[in-house]
Design a protein around this motif. Structure first.
Motif, PDB file in Angstrom:
ATOM      1  N   ASP A   6       0.813  -1.214   0.000  1.00 32.09           N
ATOM      2  CA  ASP A   6       0.000   0.000   0.000  1.00 32.09           C
ATOM      3  C   ASP A   6       0.843   1.260   0.000  1.00 32.09           C
ATOM      4  O   ASP A   6       0.364   2.332  -0.345  1.00 32.09           O
ATOM      5  CB  ASP A   6      -0.935   0.017   1.212  1.00 32.09           C
ATOM      6  N   ASP A   7       2.108   1.158   0.415  1.00 36.49           N
ATOM      7  CA  ASP A   7       2.998   2.312   0.450  1.00 36.49           C
ATOM      8  C   ASP A   7       3.763   2.512  -0.856  1.00 36.49           C
ATOM      9  O   ASP A   7       4.455   3.502  -1.019  1.00 36.49           O
ATOM     10  CB  ASP A   7       4.013   2.170   1.593  1.00 36.49           C
ATOM     11  N   ARG A   8       3.650   1.556  -1.773  1.00 38.97           N
ATOM     12  CA  ARG A   8       4.370   1.624  -3.044  1.00 38.97           C
ATOM     13  C   ARG A   8       3.782   2.732  -3.909  1.00 38.97           C
ATOM     14  O   ARG A   8       2.570   2.895  -4.006  1.00 38.97           O
ATOM     15  CB  ARG A   8       4.248   0.274  -3.753  1.00 38.97           C
ATOM     16  N   LEU A   9       4.659   3.496  -4.541  1.00 39.48           N
ATOM     17  CA  LEU A   9       4.216   4.534  -5.471  1.00 39.48           C
ATOM     18  C   LEU A   9       4.161   3.960  -6.879  1.00 39.48           C
ATOM     19  O   LEU A   9       5.025   3.185  -7.272  1.00 39.48           O
ATOM     20  CB  LEU A   9       5.177   5.723  -5.446  1.00 39.48           C
ATOM     21  N   GLU A  10       3.154   4.344  -7.626  1.00 42.97           N
ATOM     22  CA  GLU A  10       3.020   3.918  -9.011  1.00 42.97           C
ATOM     23  C   GLU A  10       2.712   5.139  -9.863  1.00 42.97           C
ATOM     24  O   GLU A  10       2.086   6.084  -9.400  1.00 42.97           O
ATOM     25  CB  GLU A  10       1.882   2.910  -9.178  1.00 42.97           C
ATOM     26  N   VAL A  11       3.119   5.095 -11.108  1.00 41.85           N
ATOM     27  CA  VAL A  11       2.765   6.119 -12.079  1.00 41.85           C
ATOM     28  C   VAL A  11       1.809   5.467 -13.063  1.00 41.85           C
ATOM     29  O   VAL A  11       2.139   4.445 -13.670  1.00 41.85           O
ATOM     30  CB  VAL A  11       4.022   6.650 -12.809  1.00 41.85           C
ATOM     31  N   LEU A  12       0.632   6.038 -13.207  1.00 45.60           N
ATOM     32  CA  LEU A  12      -0.381   5.465 -14.079  1.00 45.60           C
ATOM     33  C   LEU A  12      -0.806   6.514 -15.098  1.00 45.60           C
ATOM     34  O   LEU A  12      -1.361   7.544 -14.740  1.00 45.60           O
ATOM     35  CB  LEU A  12      -1.593   5.005 -13.268  1.00 45.60           C
ATOM     36  N   PRO A  13      -0.537   6.257 -16.368  1.00 45.51           N
ATOM     37  CA  PRO A  13      -0.897   7.237 -17.397  1.00 45.51           C
ATOM     38  C   PRO A  13      -2.401   7.334 -17.583  1.00 45.51           C
ATOM     39  O   PRO A  13      -3.136   6.378 -17.365  1.00 45.51           O
ATOM     40  CB  PRO A  13      -0.231   6.677 -18.657  1.00 45.51           C
TER      41      PRO A  13
END
Length: 129
Positions: A6-13
């Motif tokens: 839950d702490d992981r950052l993701e980049v979602l276009p």
């Protein structure tokens, strides 16, 4: 200590779409996006597993083709060779060859039916330490 998922950052276009139903059909049939996470009249979220790595794309509805033709996403990872072969077997139109590029990446490209550019890349074998 490892960070919780839950702490992981993701980049979602978030890509533009001229028709969410056409987008969903194309990404499902040709690119393997088999999970519709969310859908309403002006927004769509699709997801697929790419050999153990999830890929999630968001789309918003527009009537401006020029926005689609000026939009792109870069999907980076080691399994792109397998993805390219998967797409090639589906005889996907607008699929480029997979080639090493001068900037140290091996890449291929796809344009979706509305003009969005999907670039797939990994570090070239020659560039790896």
């Amino acid at each position: 200590m490892a960070a919780a998922e839950d702490d992981r950052l993701e980049v979602l276009p978030i890509l533009p779409s001229l028709s969410l139903s056409e987008t969903q059909s194309f990404y499902s049939a040709f690119l393997g996006f088999d999970a519709t996470v969310f859908e309403d009249h002006n927004y769509l979220i699709l997801r697929r597993d790419a050999f153990g790595s999830p890929i999630e794309l968001h789309f918003w509805l527009t009537d401006r083709r020029d926005l689609c033709e000026q939009s792109a996403v870069y999907i980076r990872g080691g399994s792109i060779d397998r993805l390219h072969e998967e797409f090639r077997q589906k005889e996907l139109l607008h699929l480029s060859p997979i080639l090493p590029r001068p900037w140290g990446m091996t890449e291929f490209y796809i344009h979706d039916p509305h003009g969005n550019l999907l670039k797939f890349g990994r570090v070239s074998d020659e560039s790896r330490p």
